[in-house]
Design a protein around this motif. Structure first.
Motif, PDB file in Angstrom:
ATOM      1  N   HIS A  66       0.812  -1.319  -0.073  1.00 62.76           N
ATOM      2  CA  HIS A  66      -0.236   0.067  -0.035  1.00 62.76           C
ATOM      3  C   HIS A  66       0.971   1.162   0.125  1.00 62.76           C
ATOM      4  N   ARG A  67       1.973   1.141   0.625  1.00 56.09           N
ATOM      5  CA  ARG A  67       2.693   2.480   1.082  1.00 56.09           C
ATOM      6  C   ARG A  67       3.685   2.656  -0.233  1.00 56.09           C
ATOM      7  N   THR A  68       3.859   1.756  -1.241  1.00 57.64           N
ATOM      8  CA  THR A  68       4.614   1.989  -2.369  1.00 57.64           C
ATOM      9  C   THR A  68       3.865   2.254  -3.952  1.00 57.64           C
ATOM     10  N   THR A  69       2.532   2.074  -3.662  1.00 53.76           N
ATOM     11  CA  THR A  69       1.738   2.384  -4.640  1.00 53.76           C
ATOM     12  C   THR A  69       1.798   3.798  -5.278  1.00 53.76           C
ATOM     13  N   ALA A  70       1.601   4.043  -6.591  1.00 53.57           N
ATOM     14  CA  ALA A  70       1.526   5.085  -7.227  1.00 53.57           C
ATOM     15  C   ALA A  70       0.274   6.121  -6.572  1.00 53.57           C
ATOM     16  N   HIS A  71      -0.699   5.439  -6.698  1.00 49.97           N
ATOM     17  CA  HIS A  71      -2.149   6.188  -6.141  1.00 49.97           C
ATOM     18  C   HIS A  71      -1.808   6.540  -4.671  1.00 49.97           C
ATOM     19  N   PHE A  72      -0.964   5.969  -3.709  1.00 47.40           N
ATOM     20  CA  PHE A  72      -1.061   6.383  -2.432  1.00 47.40           C
ATOM     21  C   PHE A  72      -0.180   7.504  -2.298  1.00 47.40           C
ATOM     22  N   LYS A  73       1.038   7.600  -3.208  1.00 44.89           N
ATOM     23  CA  LYS A  73       2.010   8.552  -3.152  1.00 44.89           C
ATOM     24  C   LYS A  73       1.347   9.841  -3.773  1.00 44.89           C
ATOM     25  N   THR A  74       0.782   9.602  -5.119  1.00 43.39           N
ATOM     26  CA  THR A  74       0.369  10.751  -5.706  1.00 43.39           C
ATOM     27  C   THR A  74      -0.895  11.486  -5.174  1.00 43.39           C
ATOM     28  N   LEU A  75      -2.017  10.422  -4.786  1.00 48.33           N
ATOM     29  CA  LEU A  75      -3.128  11.249  -3.975  1.00 48.33           C
ATOM     30  C   LEU A  75      -2.833  11.697  -2.471  1.00 48.33           C
ATOM     31  N   GLY A  76      -1.825  11.026  -2.149  1.00 49.57           N
ATOM     32  CA  GLY A  76      -1.595  11.485  -0.505  1.00 49.57           C
ATOM     33  C   GLY A  76      -0.778  12.846  -0.480  1.00 49.57           C
ATOM     34  N   ARG A  77      -0.304  13.041  -1.550  1.00 50.21           N
ATOM     35  CA  ARG A  77       0.595  14.386  -1.671  1.00 50.21           C
ATOM     36  C   ARG A  77      -0.463  15.331  -1.894  1.00 50.21           C
ATOM     37  N   ALA A  78      -1.362  15.144  -2.888  1.00 52.57           N
ATOM     38  CA  ALA A  78      -2.644  16.010  -3.347  1.00 52.57           C
ATOM     39  C   ALA A  78      -3.399  16.416  -2.157  1.00 52.57           C
ATOM     40  N   MET A  79      -3.774  15.389  -1.169  1.00 54.30           N
ATOM     41  CA  MET A  79      -4.404  15.584  -0.031  1.00 54.30           C
ATOM     42  C   MET A  79      -3.738  16.815   0.957  1.00 54.30           C
ATOM     43  N   GLY A  80      -2.411  16.344   0.884  1.00 54.21           N
ATOM     44  CA  GLY A  80      -1.485  17.427   1.910  1.00 54.21           C
ATOM     45  C   GLY A  80      -1.755  18.697   1.762  1.00 54.21           C
ATOM     46  N   ALA A  81      -2.074  19.145   0.510  1.00 57.14           N
ATOM     47  CA  ALA A  81      -2.148  20.511   0.151  1.00 57.14           C
ATOM     48  C   ALA A  81      -3.346  21.324   0.694  1.00 57.14           C
ATOM     49  N   HIS A  82      -4.410  20.341   1.040  1.00 60.07           N
ATOM     50  CA  HIS A  82      -5.519  20.715   1.626  1.00 60.07           C
ATOM     51  C   HIS A  82      -5.627  20.378   3.383  1.00 60.07           C
ATOM     52  N   MET A  83      -4.753  19.901   3.781  1.00 61.92           N
ATOM     53  CA  MET A  83      -4.662  19.365   5.224  1.00 61.92           C
ATOM     54  C   MET A  83      -4.141  20.545   6.317  1.00 61.92           C
ATOM     55  N   ASP A  84      -4.792  20.494   7.157  1.00 56.77           N
ATOM     56  CA  ASP A  84      -4.125  21.345   8.386  1.00 56.77           C
ATOM     57  C   ASP A  84      -3.423  20.402   9.301  1.00 56.77           C
ATOM     58  N   GLY A  85      -2.040  20.348   8.808  1.00 56.71           N
ATOM     59  CA  GLY A  85      -1.129  19.621   9.620  1.00 56.71           C
ATOM     60  C   GLY A  85      -0.931  18.138   9.195  1.00 56.71           C
ATOM     61  N   ALA A  86      -0.148  17.497   9.939  1.00 56.08           N
ATOM     62  CA  ALA A  86       0.062  15.958   9.484  1.00 56.08           C
ATOM     63  C   ALA A  86      -1.135  15.109  10.058  1.00 56.08           C
ATOM     64  N   PRO A  87      -1.499  14.307   9.578  1.00 57.62           N
ATOM     65  CA  PRO A  87      -2.330  13.283   9.981  1.00 57.62           C
ATOM     66  C   PRO A  87      -2.085  12.488  11.428  1.00 57.62           C
ATOM     67  N   THR A  88      -2.911  12.295  12.209  1.00 58.89           N
ATOM     68  CA  THR A  88      -2.827  11.264  13.270  1.00 58.89           C
ATOM     69  C   THR A  88      -3.154   9.985  13.090  1.00 58.89           C
ATOM     70  N   VAL A  89      -1.952   9.004  13.201  1.00 64.49           N
ATOM     71  CA  VAL A  89      -2.038   7.597  12.683  1.00 64.49           C
ATOM     72  C   VAL A  89      -2.045   6.750  13.606  1.00 64.49           C
ATOM     73  N   LEU A  90      -2.919   5.892  14.085  1.00 64.35           N
ATOM     74  CA  LEU A  90      -2.798   4.679  14.968  1.00 64.35           C
ATOM     75  C   LEU A  90      -2.683   3.365  14.146  1.00 64.35           C
ATOM     76  N   ARG A  91      -1.489   2.730  14.349  1.00 63.50           N
ATOM     77  CA  ARG A  91      -1.353   1.426  13.851  1.00 63.50           C
ATOM     78  C   ARG A  91      -1.625   0.491  14.827  1.00 63.50           C
ATOM     79  N   MET A  92      -2.139  -0.469  14.475  1.00 68.29           N
ATOM     80  CA  MET A  92      -2.666  -1.696  15.373  1.00 68.29           C
ATOM     81  C   MET A  92      -2.294  -3.037  14.782  1.00 68.29           C
ATOM     82  N   THR A  93      -2.091  -3.949  15.524  1.00 69.01           N
ATOM     83  CA  THR A  93      -1.994  -5.444  15.343  1.00 69.01           C
ATOM     84  C   THR A  93      -3.242  -6.085  15.700  1.00 69.01           C
ATOM     85  N   GLU A  94      -3.891  -6.894  14.990  1.00 69.07           N
ATOM     86  CA  GLU A  94      -4.968  -7.545  15.479  1.00 69.07           C
ATOM     87  C   GLU A  94      -4.727  -8.664  16.266  1.00 69.07           C
ATOM     88  N   LEU A  95      -5.242  -8.901  17.510  1.00 73.09           N
ATOM     89  CA  LEU A  95      -4.865 -10.006  18.248  1.00 73.09           C
ATOM     90  C   LEU A  95      -5.819 -11.268  18.298  1.00 73.09           C
TER      91      LEU A  95
END
Length: 96
Positions: A66-95
């Motif tokens: 997911h992190r290497t895809t062109a759509h993630f990189k391109t659209l993520g960069r495009a979203m950044g121009a409209h974001m108020d600061g960095a996202p808050t990211v919670l990463r979890m491993t299902e138990l």
């Protein structure tokens, strides 16, 4: 091992619709191109400037891909121009 992510984004004032449009393009691209992604949704909070991605990946490889895809990189960069600061990211491993 299944991984889940909750990413919260805040739009700059007046940029809510632009951010939502690009984020929905990302949702469509992930769903169409990432079979290892089991869930990828976008929700808008009660505060219309708040957006939440909920993600679920089958394994480490699917998350890494997911992190290497062109759509993630391109659209993520495009979203950044409209974001108020960095996202808050919670990463979890299902138990279970």
């Amino acid at each position: 091992m299944t991984h889940s992510i909750v990413a919260t984004l805040k739009a700059k004032p007046g940029q809510e619709e632009a951010l939502k449009t690009i984020a929905l393009q990302l949702v469509a691209a992930v769903r169409a191109n990432e079979p290892g992604c089991l869930l990828y949704t976008l929700s808008q909070g009660e505060d219309p400037s708040s957006f939440v991605f909920m993600e679920r990946y089958a394994d480490d490889d699917a998350l890494a891909y997911h992190r290497t895809t062109a759509h993630f990189k391109t659209l993520g960069r495009a979203m950044g121009a409209h974001m108020d600061g960095a996202p808050t990211v919670l990463r979890m491993t299902e138990l279970g």
